[in-house]
Write a protein that holds these residues in place. Structure first.
Motif, PDB file in Angstrom:
ATOM      1  N   PHE A 136       0.746  -1.272  -0.177  1.00  0.00           N
ATOM      2  CA  PHE A 136       0.094  -0.151  -0.139  1.00  0.00           C
ATOM      3  C   PHE A 136       0.949   1.111  -0.039  1.00  0.00           C
ATOM      4  O   PHE A 136       0.343   2.373  -0.096  1.00  0.00           O
ATOM      5  N   ALA A 137       2.089   1.090   0.309  1.00  0.00           N
ATOM      6  CA  ALA A 137       3.055   2.208   0.065  1.00  0.00           C
ATOM      7  C   ALA A 137       3.555   2.617  -1.324  1.00  0.00           C
ATOM      8  O   ALA A 137       4.270   3.540  -1.511  1.00  0.00           O
ATOM      9  N   HIS A 138       3.237   1.676  -2.285  1.00  0.00           N
ATOM     10  CA  HIS A 138       3.617   1.823  -3.533  1.00  0.00           C
ATOM     11  C   HIS A 138       3.254   3.019  -4.321  1.00  0.00           C
ATOM     12  O   HIS A 138       4.171   3.776  -4.862  1.00  0.00           O
ATOM     13  N   ALA A 139       2.105   3.595  -3.792  1.00  0.00           N
ATOM     14  CA  ALA A 139       1.611   4.929  -4.535  1.00  0.00           C
ATOM     15  C   ALA A 139       2.559   6.155  -4.009  1.00  0.00           C
ATOM     16  O   ALA A 139       2.758   6.995  -4.786  1.00  0.00           O
ATOM     17  N   GLU A 140       2.876   6.049  -2.866  1.00  0.00           N
ATOM     18  CA  GLU A 140       4.111   7.090  -2.280  1.00  0.00           C
ATOM     19  C   GLU A 140       5.334   7.035  -3.063  1.00  0.00           C
ATOM     20  O   GLU A 140       5.996   8.259  -3.125  1.00  0.00           O
ATOM     21  N   LEU A 188       1.825 -12.149   6.122  1.00  0.00           N
ATOM     22  CA  LEU A 188       1.514 -11.120   5.213  1.00  0.00           C
ATOM     23  C   LEU A 188       0.334 -10.217   5.735  1.00  0.00           C
ATOM     24  O   LEU A 188       0.699  -8.768   5.257  1.00  0.00           O
ATOM     25  N   THR A 189      -0.365 -10.498   6.425  1.00  0.00           N
ATOM     26  CA  THR A 189      -1.263  -9.655   7.103  1.00  0.00           C
ATOM     27  C   THR A 189      -0.685  -8.384   8.003  1.00  0.00           C
ATOM     28  O   THR A 189      -0.713  -7.299   7.778  1.00  0.00           O
ATOM     29  N   THR A 209       3.314  -1.644   5.405  1.00  0.00           N
ATOM     30  CA  THR A 209       3.028  -0.826   4.274  1.00  0.00           C
ATOM     31  C   THR A 209       2.174   0.202   4.424  1.00  0.00           C
ATOM     32  O   THR A 209       2.328   1.213   3.965  1.00  0.00           O
ATOM     33  N   ILE A 210       1.000  -0.007   5.129  1.00  0.00           N
ATOM     34  CA  ILE A 210       0.041   0.946   5.427  1.00  0.00           C
ATOM     35  C   ILE A 210       0.659   1.979   6.030  1.00  0.00           C
ATOM     36  O   ILE A 210       0.530   3.459   5.897  1.00  0.00           O
ATOM     37  N   GLY A 211       1.090   1.733   7.398  1.00  0.00           N
ATOM     38  CA  GLY A 211       2.009   2.509   8.256  1.00  0.00           C
ATOM     39  C   GLY A 211       2.956   3.263   7.573  1.00  0.00           C
ATOM     40  O   GLY A 211       3.069   4.441   7.847  1.00  0.00           O
ATOM     41  N   LEU A 212       3.820   2.607   6.472  1.00  0.00           N
ATOM     42  CA  LEU A 212       4.875   3.451   5.866  1.00  0.00           C
ATOM     43  C   LEU A 212       4.407   4.488   5.019  1.00  0.00           C
ATOM     44  O   LEU A 212       4.607   5.421   4.634  1.00  0.00           O
ATOM     45  N   SER A 213       3.017   4.037   4.235  1.00  0.00           N
ATOM     46  CA  SER A 213       2.329   4.815   3.320  1.00  0.00           C
ATOM     47  C   SER A 213       1.836   6.458   3.974  1.00  0.00           C
ATOM     48  O   SER A 213       2.354   7.311   3.566  1.00  0.00           O
ATOM     49  N   LEU A 214       1.345   6.079   5.174  1.00  0.00           N
ATOM     50  CA  LEU A 214       0.981   7.207   6.013  1.00  0.00           C
ATOM     51  C   LEU A 214       2.159   7.964   6.454  1.00  0.00           C
ATOM     52  O   LEU A 214       2.123   9.183   6.250  1.00  0.00           O
ATOM     53  N   SER A 215       3.300   7.399   6.986  1.00  0.00           N
ATOM     54  CA  SER A 215       4.421   8.140   7.354  1.00  0.00           C
ATOM     55  C   SER A 215       4.894   9.105   6.148  1.00  0.00           C
ATOM     56  O   SER A 215       5.237  10.350   6.179  1.00  0.00           O
TER      57      SER A 215
END
Length: 417
Positions: A161-165, A218-219, A225-231
């Motif tokens: 989920f951090a790929h977009a960043e 994986l969960t 990845t969500i946390g990395l995205s928000l950061s």
């Protein structure tokens, strides 16, 4: 045609009949534009800029239709076009407009100048062709990012989920290298790809490989990845603010091919995307490391038993995927003429839709899915869908397709039970 705002570099209080330069600063602002009709630019047309105290500055459009004025005070300015200096067969819908000047910025002044024979109506076919080209452009840019996202899923099973960043990072680094540091656009673009590729290598080396070796599920990794995205979003917002920054300040030149109007930057971005995607496809099909990547994607345990170093393959996939995302980011920033802290977040669902539509874990499926999503997003408003629902239309088509073909367009069916 509208007067396209032109940002130019160095400042004078008024413009003459040749191109002059204007650079906004901490205590200066610029008002600028390019005067043109549907037939071409308009030289030697007088523009006046009047501040609230009644002080008037005058500019004359250059041989390329460009003009600019530098102002030393913030506030409201009235920009007027002298109709008497227009050619006889031309008219302007509104000869006076107001602009709110702000230090450190160049403000566009837009005049709608038309010939007497101008017809604003367009046929539905022309609209479909234009939207199709726009959809192809969007699809190619989505494909650059979604191919890497699909490869990561195929080799690790991880939905990043951090790929977009990483897409946002590519645009931000492009702004830093080209706009802030003044590097050549091509050199800056290469540095963006290298920097983003290194970030992928660094992420896998420092974060993802240790987590895999610790047996993290994986969960839990998806939550990381969500946390990395928000950061990363907060980091981008901290340094960029809430506004839009531009990689290249000058407005792009426009080409017309029949009923299709497209910028030169879009043409170059599409050409680069096609070449890079073709190179990735060739590498996956014809090179040893490509075959190893597909082997790890198909069956990691069997690939490891066959002597393939899966960790090295996965690290290479992370490196290439982040480099492709960074390239997508800088091209996206050039095509839409700016990048924001949440630009990647805005296309995140489209990236996952492309990967899912094409078939999870298949690079060529992600390419096909991205092209379909791009075309649906751009063409759907032309066929009657409200503009605000164009993204929802693409996701609806994804849902309907998965009901019929759960594995996606190019995915392999799996037995259940």
């Amino acid at each position: 045609m509208l007067v396209a705002p032109l940002i130019v570099l160095l400042g004078q209080s008024s413009a003459g009949a040749v191109d002059t330069l204007c650079l906004p600063g901490p205590d200066k602002a610029c008002i600028a534009g390019t005067l043109r009709t549907e037939d071409g630019v308009l030289p030697d047309v007088t523009i006046t800029v009047t501040d609230e105290a009644g002080t008037v500055q005058e500019a004359v459009t250059s041989d390329t239709g460009k003009w600019n004025v530098q102002v030393d005070e913030e506030g409201t300015y009235t920009v007027a076009l002298d109709k008497t200096t227009l050619p006889k067969d031309l008219d302007v819908a509104k000869s006076e407009i107001t602009v709110q000047a702000k230090f450190g910025a160049t403000l566009p002044a837009l005049f709608d100048v038309r010939t007497a024979s101008y017809d604003a109506s367009t046929s539905k076919v022309d609209e479909l062709v234009q939207s199709g080209v726009n959809g192809l452009r969007l699809g190619l840019l989505l494909a650059l990012a979604s191919v890497g996202l699909s490869l990561i899923y195929g080799t690790t099973g991880l939905s990043n989920f951090a790929h977009a960043e990483q897409v946002t990072l590519g645009g931000v680094l492009g702004y830093l290298f080209v706009n802030s540091w003044g590097l050549n656009l091509w050199i800056g673009g290469v540095l963006v790809v290298l920097a983003c590729a290194f970030s992928g290598y660094f992420q896998d080396r420092v974060l993802w490989q240790p987590l895999r070796r610790r047996g993290l599920g994986l969960t839990q990794m998806i939550i990381v990845t969500i946390g990395l995205s928000l950061s990363l979003q907060y980091v981008f917002q901290y340094f960029l603010g809430a506004g839009t920054v531009r990689v290249v300040q000058d407005n792009p030149s426009v080409r017309t091919f029949g009923s299709v109007t497209i910028t030169n930057q879009s043409l170059v971005a599409m050409a680069i995307s096609i070449v890079v995607l073709a190179a990735v496809g060739f590498a996956l099909l014809r090179t040893r490391i490509g075959r190893a990547t597909r082997a790890v994607s198909d069956n990691p345990a069997l690939a490891s038993a066959s002597g393939i170093d899966t960790d090295k393959v996965i690290r290479l996939v992370w490196t290439v995927a982040m480099g492709l995302a960074g390239l997508s980011g800088i091209l996206y920033a050039l095509v839409v003429n700016g990048i924001k802290w949440d630009s990647g977040l805005q296309i995140l669902l489209l990236l996952f839709a492309a990967v899912t539509l094409g078939g999870l874990g298949t690079a060529f499926g992600a390419l096909l899915g991205a092209l379909v999503i791009g075309l649906v997003v751009e063409v759907s408003p032309v066929v009657g869908m409200p503009g605000d629902f164009k993204y929802a239309t693409a996701l609806l088509i994804l849902i309907l397709l998965l009901l019929v073909r759960p594995q996606g367009l190019l995915g392999k069916p799996q037995r259940v039970g």
